[in-house]
Design a protein around this motif. Structure first.
Motif, PDB file in Angstrom:
ATOM      1  N   ARG A  55      26.159  -5.781 -29.047  1.00 47.60           N
ATOM      2  CA  ARG A  55      25.701  -5.019 -30.205  1.00 47.60           C
ATOM      3  C   ARG A  55      26.834  -4.852 -31.206  1.00 47.60           C
ATOM      4  O   ARG A  55      28.005  -4.758 -30.824  1.00 47.60           O
ATOM      5  CB  ARG A  55      25.216  -3.629 -29.782  1.00 47.60           C
ATOM      6  N   PRO A  56      26.518  -4.774 -32.498  1.00 48.14           N
ATOM      7  CA  PRO A  56      27.569  -4.546 -33.501  1.00 48.14           C
ATOM      8  C   PRO A  56      28.069  -3.118 -33.440  1.00 48.14           C
ATOM      9  O   PRO A  56      27.355  -2.209 -33.001  1.00 48.14           O
ATOM     10  CB  PRO A  56      26.848  -4.827 -34.828  1.00 48.14           C
ATOM     11  N   TYR A  57      29.306  -2.926 -33.883  1.00 47.90           N
ATOM     12  CA  TYR A  57      29.867  -1.575 -33.967  1.00 47.90           C
ATOM     13  C   TYR A  57      29.456  -0.945 -35.283  1.00 47.90           C
ATOM     14  O   TYR A  57      29.612  -1.536 -36.350  1.00 47.90           O
ATOM     15  CB  TYR A  57      31.389  -1.632 -33.866  1.00 47.90           C
ATOM     16  N   HIS A  58      28.922   0.284 -35.202  1.00 47.00           N
ATOM     17  CA  HIS A  58      28.585   1.070 -36.384  1.00 47.00           C
ATOM     18  C   HIS A  58      29.381   2.368 -36.318  1.00 47.00           C
ATOM     19  O   HIS A  58      29.247   3.138 -35.370  1.00 47.00           O
ATOM     20  CB  HIS A  58      27.090   1.363 -36.440  1.00 47.00           C
ATOM     21  N   ARG A  59      30.160   2.629 -37.322  1.00 45.84           N
ATOM     22  CA  ARG A  59      31.078   3.769 -37.330  1.00 45.84           C
ATOM     23  C   ARG A  59      30.357   5.070 -37.686  1.00 45.84           C
ATOM     24  O   ARG A  59      29.654   5.140 -38.707  1.00 45.84           O
ATOM     25  CB  ARG A  59      32.198   3.482 -38.321  1.00 45.84           C
ATOM     26  N   ILE A  60      30.521   6.096 -36.851  1.00 49.42           N
ATOM     27  CA  ILE A  60      29.853   7.369 -37.117  1.00 49.42           C
ATOM     28  C   ILE A  60      30.700   8.314 -37.950  1.00 49.42           C
ATOM     29  O   ILE A  60      30.189   9.302 -38.470  1.00 49.42           O
ATOM     30  CB  ILE A  60      29.454   8.081 -35.808  1.00 49.42           C
ATOM     31  N   THR A  61      31.989   8.045 -38.082  1.00 50.02           N
ATOM     32  CA  THR A  61      32.897   8.984 -38.750  1.00 50.02           C
ATOM     33  C   THR A  61      32.781   8.883 -40.265  1.00 50.02           C
ATOM     34  O   THR A  61      33.093   7.839 -40.839  1.00 50.02           O
ATOM     35  CB  THR A  61      34.354   8.716 -38.326  1.00 50.02           C
ATOM     36  N   PRO A  62      32.331   9.947 -40.931  1.00 47.75           N
ATOM     37  CA  PRO A  62      32.218   9.898 -42.391  1.00 47.75           C
ATOM     38  C   PRO A  62      33.567  10.099 -43.067  1.00 47.75           C
ATOM     39  O   PRO A  62      34.507  10.606 -42.446  1.00 47.75           O
ATOM     40  CB  PRO A  62      31.262  11.068 -42.696  1.00 47.75           C
ATOM     41  N   LEU A 103      24.169   2.708 -30.658  1.00 44.53           N
ATOM     42  CA  LEU A 103      23.759   3.304 -31.925  1.00 44.53           C
ATOM     43  C   LEU A 103      23.243   2.239 -32.878  1.00 44.53           C
ATOM     44  O   LEU A 103      23.871   1.193 -33.064  1.00 44.53           O
ATOM     45  CB  LEU A 103      24.936   4.027 -32.567  1.00 44.53           C
ATOM     46  N   THR A 104      22.092   2.498 -33.485  1.00 39.71           N
ATOM     47  CA  THR A 104      21.570   1.620 -34.519  1.00 39.71           C
ATOM     48  C   THR A 104      22.149   2.015 -35.869  1.00 39.71           C
ATOM     49  O   THR A 104      22.682   3.123 -36.034  1.00 39.71           O
ATOM     50  CB  THR A 104      20.040   1.714 -34.582  1.00 39.71           C
ATOM     51  N   GLU A 105      22.016   1.127 -36.829  1.00 39.72           N
ATOM     52  CA  GLU A 105      22.538   1.425 -38.168  1.00 39.72           C
ATOM     53  C   GLU A 105      21.836   2.644 -38.767  1.00 39.72           C
ATOM     54  O   GLU A 105      22.470   3.481 -39.416  1.00 39.72           O
ATOM     55  CB  GLU A 105      22.348   0.202 -39.066  1.00 39.72           C
ATOM     56  N   GLU A 106      20.530   2.749 -38.523  1.00 40.29           N
ATOM     57  CA  GLU A 106      19.777   3.885 -39.050  1.00 40.29           C
ATOM     58  C   GLU A 106      20.222   5.187 -38.386  1.00 40.29           C
ATOM     59  O   GLU A 106      20.378   6.219 -39.055  1.00 40.29           O
ATOM     60  CB  GLU A 106      18.273   3.666 -38.836  1.00 40.29           C
ATOM     61  N   ARG A 107      20.436   5.157 -37.076  1.00 40.14           N
ATOM     62  CA  ARG A 107      20.855   6.357 -36.367  1.00 40.14           C
ATOM     63  C   ARG A 107      22.246   6.799 -36.827  1.00 40.14           C
ATOM     64  O   ARG A 107      22.510   7.987 -36.983  1.00 40.14           O
ATOM     65  CB  ARG A 107      20.836   6.099 -34.855  1.00 40.14           C
ATOM     66  N   VAL A 108      23.122   5.827 -37.044  1.00 44.00           N
ATOM     67  CA  VAL A 108      24.481   6.163 -37.494  1.00 44.00           C
ATOM     68  C   VAL A 108      24.449   6.856 -38.844  1.00 44.00           C
ATOM     69  O   VAL A 108      25.202   7.810 -39.083  1.00 44.00           O
ATOM     70  CB  VAL A 108      25.351   4.892 -37.547  1.00 44.00           C
ATOM     71  N   ALA A 109      23.578   6.415 -39.737  1.00 39.65           N
ATOM     72  CA  ALA A 109      23.476   7.073 -41.052  1.00 39.65           C
ATOM     73  C   ALA A 109      23.089   8.534 -40.883  1.00 39.65           C
ATOM     74  O   ALA A 109      23.637   9.416 -41.570  1.00 39.65           O
ATOM     75  CB  ALA A 109      22.450   6.336 -41.913  1.00 39.65           C
ATOM     76  N   ARG A 166      28.427   2.141 -28.588  1.00 34.03           N
ATOM     77  CA  ARG A 166      27.614   1.048 -28.012  1.00 34.03           C
ATOM     78  C   ARG A 166      27.920   0.928 -26.522  1.00 34.03           C
ATOM     79  O   ARG A 166      28.936   1.391 -26.030  1.00 34.03           O
ATOM     80  CB  ARG A 166      27.891  -0.272 -28.729  1.00 34.03           C
ATOM     81  N   ALA A 167      26.951   0.302 -25.812  1.00 29.24           N
ATOM     82  CA  ALA A 167      27.078   0.133 -24.354  1.00 29.24           C
ATOM     83  C   ALA A 167      27.367   1.461 -23.670  1.00 29.24           C
ATOM     84  O   ALA A 167      28.243   1.555 -22.810  1.00 29.24           O
ATOM     85  CB  ALA A 167      28.163  -0.894 -24.024  1.00 29.24           C
ATOM     86  N   ILE A 210      35.761  11.722 -31.962  1.00 31.36           N
ATOM     87  CA  ILE A 210      36.358  10.674 -31.133  1.00 31.36           C
ATOM     88  C   ILE A 210      35.273   9.662 -30.789  1.00 31.36           C
ATOM     89  O   ILE A 210      34.242  10.019 -30.211  1.00 31.36           O
ATOM     90  CB  ILE A 210      36.955  11.251 -29.831  1.00 31.36           C
ATOM     91  N   GLU A 211      35.499   8.409 -31.135  1.00 33.38           N
ATOM     92  CA  GLU A 211      34.572   7.337 -30.786  1.00 33.38           C
ATOM     93  C   GLU A 211      35.196   6.494 -29.675  1.00 33.38           C
ATOM     94  O   GLU A 211      36.302   5.968 -29.825  1.00 33.38           O
ATOM     95  CB  GLU A 211      34.274   6.469 -32.007  1.00 33.38           C
ATOM     96  N   ASP A 212      34.484   6.390 -28.561  1.00 36.57           N
ATOM     97  CA  ASP A 212      34.965   5.647 -27.397  1.00 36.57           C
ATOM     98  C   ASP A 212      34.243   4.309 -27.340  1.00 36.57           C
ATOM     99  O   ASP A 212      33.199   4.173 -26.706  1.00 36.57           O
ATOM    100  CB  ASP A 212      34.715   6.468 -26.133  1.00 36.57           C
ATOM    101  N   ASP A 213      34.822   3.309 -27.997  1.00 40.64           N
ATOM    102  CA  ASP A 213      34.213   1.979 -28.073  1.00 40.64           C
ATOM    103  C   ASP A 213      34.739   1.110 -26.928  1.00 40.64           C
ATOM    104  O   ASP A 213      35.403   0.093 -27.137  1.00 40.64           O
ATOM    105  CB  ASP A 213      34.525   1.359 -29.434  1.00 40.64           C
TER     106      ASP A 213
END
Length: 440
Positions: free
Chosen positions: A262-269, A230-236, A221-222, A251-254
Motif C-alpha cells: 500500500r502507498p504511504y499517506h501522511r497523517i501529520t498536517p 489508511l486510505t487517502e480519503e481517511r487520511v484527509a 499501513r500494514a 508519531i507515525e510508525d511506518d
C-alpha cells in the motif's frame, strides 16, 4: 505496615522506603485515605496528595473501589512467541526468514570497517543520506534524521521526550502489542481509537483528543494486528482532526515501509508542531538489526538526540554500516519486491480460503497478519485450534478492553502455503461450528 509522616512528601517517602526494603510487596493494599489520615493525625487531603504522588511516580496504582495498591511490573504479552513442537505456527508475527537478506555478507562489504570510538558522529553518514532522501519523498516540512534502537525504542523515547507519567496517548484499538507495553511500563494512560478497514477512525480520534490525549501513535499501513492501511480519503479526515489540535505530538510508525503493498499517506498536517515518522528495518532487513530511522521536527530531534547521546548510547555503527550496505544493494531491492508480492499473495490466499469456508474477512490486509472476527469466543477458538495442531493469537491480547473483540483471532500469514491455508480454513470453520453448537 507502619506508614509515618505529617506531610505529603513524608508520607510518600515512608511508603517508598518500605517498598524499597521489601516490607511492602507488589499488590499490597495501602490503608484507605480516611483511615491513614486519622492514624497519622493529618488532614485527609494530605494523604490523598501523598497517594497521588506515589501513583505519578509509578510506585502505586489506583483500582477504584479496590483502593490504592503497590504497583507491580506488569505482565505483558509480547510479539514473536511461536508455537514450538509439532504445531503449525501461525502465531509468531514474524517475517519469512527466506525473504530477509544475508546480514553477515553485508557486514563484509563497504571496505574495511574501522572501530568507532567515543565522540564520533552518532549516525552513519551514508545511512543518513539514504534515509533523508527516502523521507524527503513523503515529508514536505523541514526535518532531521536520527537512528534509534528499533521502532519500539524510538516511540518510547519520543513519548518520554514530550510527555510525563499520567499523560494520555491515543493508540489504535486493536493495537500493536509493544505499544500497549510501552504505555503501561511508562505510566501513560491509553485512549483507544477504533480501527476499521481504512485504519484509525477520525470520530474516535477526535473524541480521544478532546478528552485530553497529548500524543497520537498511528500505523499508516500494514497495521498490526489487523493488516489495515489508511486510505487517502481517511487520511484527509484524520489530518482535519489533527489540524484542530496542533499541540499534540504525532508519531507515525511506518514499520512495513519497504515491503508494503500500500502507498504511504501522511497523517501529520502542516500545523502540527511536534511530530515524527519512524521507519524500522526489522520486517525487511531482519529483526536482529534493532534499528529504526526517524525523521522529526527540529525540537523533537533535539530532544530525541539528547536521549541518543553520541557519547554513550548511540546505535551501533556496525549495525548502521550493515543497514546502509543492504539498503543500497540492488539485489536487496529485488528481494523486497519479491517479499512485497509474496506477503500480499499469502494473506490474500488465506482470506480467499476462509471465504470459501464461510468465514469473512471484509478487506484485503497488508503485512504479515490477518485479523479474523468470529461470532464465537476467541480464546475458546484458539484453544480448540491448538488441540488440532494450529497456533494463532487470541484477539483480546491486542486491546485494552477484551470485551470489545471477544471473538477475534490474529493469524500470521507470512509463511503460509496454499495447502496450509486450505487446511487451516477448514479446521477453523469446523471449530467455529462446534463452538456455536456448544454456545462457547
Amino acid at each position: 505496615m507502619r506508614i509515618r509522616g505529617t506531610t505529603a512528601a513524608e508520607i510518600a517517602g515512608s511508603v517508598r522506603d518500605q517498598v524499597a526494603s521489601g516490607e511492602l510487596a507488589p499488590r499490597a493494599v495501602l490503608p484507605p485515605v480516611r483511615a491513614l489520615a486519622a492514624e497519622l493525625g493529618v488532614n485527609r487531603n494530605t494523604v490523598a496528595l501523598a497517594y497521588r504522588r506515589l501513583v505519578e511516580a509509578g510506585v502505586a496504582e489506583t483500582r477504584g473501589r479496590g483502593g490504592t495498591v503497590i504497583a507491580a511490573v506488569p505482565r505483558l504479552a509480547r510479539e514473536g512467541v511461536g508455537a514450538g513442537g509439532d504445531w503449525v505456527d501461525l502465531a509468531s508475527g514474524n517475517p519469512d526468514p527466506e525473504l530477509l537478506p544475508d546480514i553477515l555478507a553485508a557486514a563484509a562489504r563497504g571496505g574495511r570497517y574501522r572501530q568507532p570510538l567515543y565522540g564520533v558522529p552518532a549516525v552513519d553518514a551514508g545511512l543518513a543520506e539514504w534515509a533523508s532522501a527516502d523521507f524527503a519523498e513523503d515529508i514536505e516540512q523541514p526535518f532531521r534524521t536520527l537512528v534509534a534502537h528499533g521502532a519500539v525504542d524510538a516511540t518510547e523515547r519520543l513519548l518520554n521526550a514530550h510527555l510525563t507519567r499520567g499523560d494520555t496517548v491515543a493508540i489504535e484499538d486493536p493495537c500493536f502489542l509493544a505499544s500497549i507495553g510501552t504505555l503501561r511500563l511508562n505510566g501513560y494512560r491509553s485512549a483507544p481509537v477504533q480501527v476499521d478497514a481504512a485504519g484509525m477512525r477520525p470520530d474516535a480520534l477526535r473524541a480521544a483528543l478532546e478528552d485530553g490525549a497529548r500524543a497520537v501513535v498511528c500505523t499508516p499501513r500494514a497495521h498490526n494486528p489487523t493488516g489495515a492501511s489508511l486510505t487517502e480519503e481517511r487520511v484527509a479526515d484524520i489530518r482535519a482532526v489533527l489540524a484542530d489540535h496542533p499541540q499534540v505530538l504525532v508519531i507515525e510508525d511506518d514499520h512495513f515501509s519497504a515491503v508494503s503493498a500500500r502507498p504511504y499517506h501522511r497523517i501529520t498536517p502542516p500545523a502540527t508542531a511536534r511530530w515524527a515518522l519512524v521507519r524500522s528495518v526489522s520486517k525487511f532487513l531482519g529483526p536482529d538489526l534493532r534499528l529504526a530511522l526517524v525523521a522529526a521536527d527540529a525540537e523533537t530531534t533535539v530532544r530525541l538526540e539528547a536521549r541518543l547521546s553520541a557519547g554513550t548510547t548511540w546505535v551501533s555503527l556496525l549495525l548502521q554500516h550493515i543497514a546502509r550496505e543492504l539498503l543500497l544493494d540492488p539485489g536487496v531491492h529485488e528481494l523486497h519486491e519479491r517479499a512485497r508480492e509474496a506477503y500480499a499473495h499469502r494473506s490474500g490466499l488465506l482470506v480467499d480460503r476462509l471465504h470459501a469456508h464461510g468465514i469473512e474477512v471484509p478487506y484485503r490486509p497488508d503485512g504479515l497478519n490477518v485479523w479474523v472476527e468470529l461470532d464465537v469466543d476467541g480464546r475458546s477458538a484458539v484453544e480448540a485450534l491448538a488441540q488440532r495442531g494450529w497456533a494463532v493469537r487470541p484477539g483480546h491480547l491486542f486491546v485494552r478492553d477484551p470485551s470489545t473483540h471477544q471473538g477475534a483471532i490474529r493469524v500470521t500469514s507470512s509463511t503460509i502455503s496454499e495447502p496450509q491455508a486450505e487446511a487451516f480454513a477448514a479446521e477453523l470453520a469446523a471449530v467455529v461450528a462446534e463452538l456455536r453448537t456448544t454456545g462457547s
